[in-house]
Design a protein around this motif. Structure first.
Motif, PDB file in Angstrom:
ATOM      1  N   GLY A   8      16.976  -9.607   9.387  1.00 39.30           N
ATOM      2  CA  GLY A   8      15.998  -9.164  10.394  1.00 39.30           C
ATOM      3  C   GLY A   8      16.590  -8.632  11.676  1.00 39.30           C
ATOM      4  N   SER A   9      17.885  -8.880  11.929  1.00 42.66           N
ATOM      5  CA  SER A   9      18.433  -8.328  13.177  1.00 42.66           C
ATOM      6  C   SER A   9      19.070  -6.958  12.945  1.00 42.66           C
ATOM      7  N   GLY A  10      19.068  -6.486  11.713  1.00 50.40           N
ATOM      8  CA  GLY A  10      19.618  -5.163  11.419  1.00 50.40           C
ATOM      9  C   GLY A  10      18.669  -4.041  11.817  1.00 50.40           C
ATOM     10  N   ILE A  12      16.654  -1.640  10.094  1.00 50.49           N
ATOM     11  CA  ILE A  12      15.277  -1.573   9.585  1.00 50.49           C
ATOM     12  C   ILE A  12      14.568  -2.913   9.815  1.00 50.49           C
ATOM     13  N   GLY A  13      15.340  -4.010   9.666  1.00 52.08           N
ATOM     14  CA  GLY A  13      14.746  -5.335   9.845  1.00 52.08           C
ATOM     15  C   GLY A  13      14.161  -5.513  11.234  1.00 52.08           C
ATOM     16  N   SER A  14      14.900  -5.101  12.267  1.00 52.40           N
ATOM     17  CA  SER A  14      14.403  -5.313  13.641  1.00 52.40           C
ATOM     18  C   SER A  14      13.136  -4.481  13.874  1.00 52.40           C
ATOM     19  N   LEU A  33      24.594 -12.002  10.928  1.00 51.10           N
ATOM     20  CA  LEU A  33      25.110 -11.155  12.016  1.00 51.10           C
ATOM     21  C   LEU A  33      26.383 -10.406  11.620  1.00 51.10           C
ATOM     22  N   HIS A  34      26.596 -10.234  10.333  1.00 53.09           N
ATOM     23  CA  HIS A  34      27.779  -9.474   9.903  1.00 53.09           C
ATOM     24  C   HIS A  34      27.721  -8.030  10.405  1.00 53.09           C
ATOM     25  N   ASN A  35      26.525  -7.433  10.332  1.00 51.88           N
ATOM     26  CA  ASN A  35      26.417  -6.012  10.712  1.00 51.88           C
ATOM     27  C   ASN A  35      25.360  -5.801  11.798  1.00 51.88           C
ATOM     28  N   SER A  36      25.155  -6.809  12.617  1.00 50.24           N
ATOM     29  CA  SER A  36      24.127  -6.675  13.668  1.00 50.24           C
ATOM     30  C   SER A  36      24.420  -7.676  14.769  1.00 50.24           C
ATOM     31  N   ARG A  37      23.642  -7.574  15.828  1.00 51.96           N
ATOM     32  CA  ARG A  37      23.843  -8.472  16.968  1.00 51.96           C
ATOM     33  C   ARG A  37      22.526  -9.144  17.303  1.00 51.96           C
ATOM     34  N   GLU A  56      20.997 -18.261  12.273  1.00 53.89           N
ATOM     35  CA  GLU A  56      22.221 -17.538  11.886  1.00 53.89           C
ATOM     36  C   GLU A  56      22.734 -18.178  10.603  1.00 53.89           C
ATOM     37  N   VAL A  57      22.221 -17.690   9.509  1.00 55.12           N
ATOM     38  CA  VAL A  57      22.525 -18.275   8.202  1.00 55.12           C
ATOM     39  C   VAL A  57      22.924 -17.156   7.253  1.00 55.12           C
ATOM     40  N   ASP A  58      23.918 -17.469   6.420  1.00 58.89           N
ATOM     41  CA  ASP A  58      24.370 -16.524   5.390  1.00 58.89           C
ATOM     42  C   ASP A  58      23.621 -16.848   4.099  1.00 58.89           C
ATOM     43  N   LEU A  59      23.109 -15.840   3.432  1.00 56.75           N
ATOM     44  CA  LEU A  59      22.389 -16.091   2.175  1.00 56.75           C
ATOM     45  C   LEU A  59      23.309 -16.700   1.123  1.00 56.75           C
ATOM     46  N   SER A 122      14.191  -4.457  -0.158  1.00 57.47           N
ATOM     47  CA  SER A 122      14.752  -3.168   0.266  1.00 57.47           C
ATOM     48  C   SER A 122      15.629  -2.589  -0.814  1.00 57.47           C
ATOM     49  N   SER A 123      15.104  -1.636  -1.554  1.00 58.53           N
ATOM     50  CA  SER A 123      15.968  -0.888  -2.461  1.00 58.53           C
ATOM     51  C   SER A 123      16.245   0.471  -1.815  1.00 58.53           C
ATOM     52  N   SER A 124      16.667   1.427  -2.606  1.00 61.06           N
ATOM     53  CA  SER A 124      17.125   2.687  -2.013  1.00 61.06           C
ATOM     54  C   SER A 124      16.923   3.831  -2.992  1.00 61.06           C
TER      55      SER A 124
HETATM   56  P1  NAD Z   1      21.712  -3.290   8.477  1.00 57.52           P
HETATM   57  O1  NAD Z   1      23.126  -3.487   8.081  1.00 57.52           O
HETATM   58  O2  NAD Z   1      21.423  -2.800   9.843  1.00 57.52           O
HETATM   59  O3  NAD Z   1      20.894  -4.639   8.234  1.00 57.52           O
HETATM   60  C1  NAD Z   1      21.209  -5.537   7.180  1.00 57.52           C
HETATM   61  C2  NAD Z   1      21.353  -6.924   7.799  1.00 57.52           C
HETATM   62  O4  NAD Z   1      21.668  -7.874   6.771  1.00 57.52           O
HETATM   63  C3  NAD Z   1      22.467  -6.996   8.839  1.00 57.52           C
HETATM   64  O5  NAD Z   1      21.924  -7.484  10.046  1.00 57.52           O
HETATM   65  C4  NAD Z   1      23.479  -7.954   8.230  1.00 57.52           C
HETATM   66  O6  NAD Z   1      24.138  -8.713   9.214  1.00 57.52           O
HETATM   67  C5  NAD Z   1      22.608  -8.783   7.306  1.00 57.52           C
HETATM   68  N1  NAD Z   1      23.309  -9.389   6.172  1.00 57.52           N
HETATM   69  C6  NAD Z   1      24.129  -8.786   5.283  1.00 57.52           C
HETATM   70  N2  NAD Z   1      24.555  -9.685   4.376  1.00 57.52           N
HETATM   71  C7  NAD Z   1      23.985 -10.876   4.693  1.00 57.52           C
HETATM   72  C8  NAD Z   1      24.057 -12.192   4.141  1.00 57.52           C
HETATM   73  N3  NAD Z   1      24.812 -12.471   3.076  1.00 57.52           N
HETATM   74  N4  NAD Z   1      23.343 -13.179   4.728  1.00 57.52           N
HETATM   75  C9  NAD Z   1      22.574 -12.914   5.819  1.00 57.52           C
HETATM   76  N5  NAD Z   1      22.477 -11.708   6.393  1.00 57.52           N
HETATM   77  C10 NAD Z   1      23.186 -10.693   5.833  1.00 57.52           C
HETATM   78  O7  NAD Z   1      21.040  -2.323   7.390  1.00 57.52           O
HETATM   79  P2  NAD Z   1      19.636  -1.587   7.418  1.00 57.52           P
HETATM   80  O8  NAD Z   1      19.879  -0.150   7.580  1.00 57.52           O
HETATM   81  O9  NAD Z   1      18.705  -2.285   8.336  1.00 57.52           O
HETATM   82  O10 NAD Z   1      19.207  -1.823   5.898  1.00 57.52           O
HETATM   83  C11 NAD Z   1      18.387  -2.913   5.518  1.00 57.52           C
HETATM   84  C12 NAD Z   1      18.287  -2.931   4.007  1.00 57.52           C
HETATM   85  O11 NAD Z   1      17.768  -1.684   3.559  1.00 57.52           O
HETATM   86  C13 NAD Z   1      19.628  -3.108   3.296  1.00 57.52           C
HETATM   87  O12 NAD Z   1      19.418  -3.915   2.159  1.00 57.52           O
HETATM   88  C14 NAD Z   1      19.987  -1.703   2.881  1.00 57.52           C
HETATM   89  O13 NAD Z   1      20.807  -1.675   1.734  1.00 57.52           O
HETATM   90  C15 NAD Z   1      18.622  -1.103   2.593  1.00 57.52           C
HETATM   91  N6  NAD Z   1      18.587   0.367   2.749  1.00 57.52           N
HETATM   92  C16 NAD Z   1      18.973   0.932   3.940  1.00 57.52           C
HETATM   93  C17 NAD Z   1      18.973   2.311   4.069  1.00 57.52           C
HETATM   94  C18 NAD Z   1      19.419   2.983   5.340  1.00 57.52           C
HETATM   95  O14 NAD Z   1      19.734   4.176   5.300  1.00 57.52           O
HETATM   96  N7  NAD Z   1      19.448   2.300   6.479  1.00 57.52           N
HETATM   97  C19 NAD Z   1      18.555   3.107   3.005  1.00 57.52           C
HETATM   98  C20 NAD Z   1      18.145   2.507   1.823  1.00 57.52           C
HETATM   99  C21 NAD Z   1      18.175   1.112   1.707  1.00 57.52           C
END
Ligand code: NAD
Ligand code: UD1
Length: 344
Positions: A8-10, A12-14, A33-37, A56-59, A122-124
């Motif tokens: 949720g902090s990424g 699309i999530g935010s 928070l691996h890829n977000s703040r 702040e939990v890892d899946l 979230s697929s793609s």
């Molecule tokens: P993002 O990296 O900004 O957000 C993903 C979040 O998941 C990050 O905050 C990261 O810290 C967290 N995360 C990763 N592994 C984790 C784990 N093991 N436990 C807990 N947290 C974890 O990415 P986004 O752009 O917001 O994308 C969200 C989803 O949508 C992803 O699954 C991505 O594959 C999918 N998606 C994104 C796009 C795009 O272009 N942005 C396109 C198609 C699909």
């Protein structure tokens, strides 16, 4: 009763957290928070004026994830958490498979334990591979071309098997096309680590002076101007699509995939021109070789999402450029800037 938002902090999530809170949902956010703040979540709270819990939990840590379900009454999950960089996935496939697939398996196991059987995933569009059929419908053949894409494809299949084993599960698989743009406040947005590999963040970083010039990958595609065509969708439209999908999974069981795009394609040069027009900034570019694995044209058939979810994208590429630029120009270093100021 709350909706759990993983990742949720990424980016699309935010944006989806904002829409959920504005619509009156209570939410619980989990992110490692691996890829977000965490700053993004502080701003979600600022935009909406609503408080929510963040863990702040890892899946991959099933025990900690279990506690989130133990201490909160979760009714549905929107599952964003995952690694998403295509190039990185080619170099580090085991990490991608472990994080994305094991993380999802852990989540599903805990959901099953607590009787929570509603999920939006979230697929793609990457699951359609390189067929190049346009507009591409959900029942087109699926084929991934890299480990990241394969994790999405495998998770889709895992979720279908889960529903076959227990038809009470209700799952919406959302296949995003090319999300760009930011919330109109300019307070949250896409904040990639390092040099961006995707087009829009590269354009905004050139415009703000962080990067010198854009390389346009390929000038000889069979398109209107020779550059690649994609279906760009505003992050806020995309976030709203999740609320519609949530309505669907709350109302009925089943498993279904939906394209979330606009149904229109725009070339690289069209996006650059739109950006320059609406922002008044110039984006110097030069042509470079095609990028390996890229296809000429990709855009969605969006009729299923309209028919079954009652959702359609509303914003055009000019809105996407204006909002993307508002975020980048007011946060030239992304969320990092705020943290540096806080430390001084
Ligand atoms: P993002 O990296 O900004 O957000 C993903 C979040 O998941 C990050 O905050 C990261 O810290 C967290 N995360 C990763 N592994 C984790 C784990 N093991 N436990 C807990 N947290 C974890 O990415 P986004 O752009 O917001 O994308 C969200 C989803 O949508 C992803 O699954 C991505 O594959 C999918 N998606 C994104 C796009 C795009 O272009 N942005 C396109 C198609 C699909
Ligand atoms: C990317 C992902 C894909 C994901 C999709 C939707 C990659 C390699 N692929 O695809 O898995 O499903 O987003 O989010 O990351 N371009 C340039 N110069 C650049 C960057 C891109 O010309 O510096 C061009 C590309 O060749 C393409 C278009 O811009 O024609 C869009 O590229 P990008 O933003 O990376 O998205 P996709 O390649 O569609």
């Amino acid at each position: 009763m709350a909706v759990l938002v993983t990742g949720g902090s990424g980016y699309i999530g935010s944006h989806t957290c904002v829409e959920l809170l504005n619509a009156g949902y209570d939410i619980v956010v989990v992110d490692n928070l691996h890829n977000s703040r965490v700053e993004s979540l502080r701003r979600v709270r600022e935009i909406t004026g609503r408080a929510f819990k963040f863990y702040e939990v890892d899946l991959l840590d099933q025990e900690e994830l279990d506690k989130v379900f133990l201490y909160n009454h979760i009714e549905a999950v929107i599952h964003f958490a995952g690694l998403k960089a295509v190039g990185e996935s080619v170099h580090l496939p085991l990490w991608y498979y472990h994080n994305n697939i094991t993380g999802t398996l852990n989540l599903c196991k805990v959901m099953q334990k607590y009787g929570v059987k509603r999920m939006v995933f979230s697929s793609s569009a990457t699951v359609y591979g390189t067929s190049g059929q346009v507009p591409i419908p959900e029942d087109a053949p699926l084929q991934a071309t890299n480990p990241y894409g394969r994790t999405k494809l495998m998770i889709e299949e895992i979720l279908r098997d889960l529903h076959t084993s227990d038809p009470l599960w209700s799952i919406a698989i959302l296949r995003y096309f090319n999300p760009i743009g930011s919330h109109e406040s300019g307070r949250i947005g896409e904040d990639p680590n390092g040099i961006p590999s995707n087009l829009m963040p590269y354009i905004t970083q050139v415009a703000v002076g962080r990067l010198k010039e854009l390389q346009v990958f390929g000038s000889d595609y069979p398109t209107m101007d020779g550059t690649g065509v994609r279906d760009y969708i505003h992050a806020v439209d995309l976030a709203k699509g999740h609320l519609k999908a949530l309505d669907k999974v709350m109302a009925e069981s089943g498993v279904d995939a939906y394209n979330l795009g606009t149904g229109r394609g725009h070339s690289v040069l069209e996006l650059v021109a739109a950006f320059e027009r609406v922002t008044g900034r110039s984006v110097p570019y030069k042509f470079a070789a095609r990028r390996a694995g890229d296809i000429a044209v990709c855009y969605a058939d969006v009729s299923k999402a309209k028919r079954e979810l009652g959702w359609a994208a509303e914003k055009g590429i000019e809105d996407m450029c204006i909002d993307g630029w508002r975020w980048q120009s007011s946060n030239p270093n992304g969320y990092q800037q705020e943290i540096e100021i806080a430390v001084k």
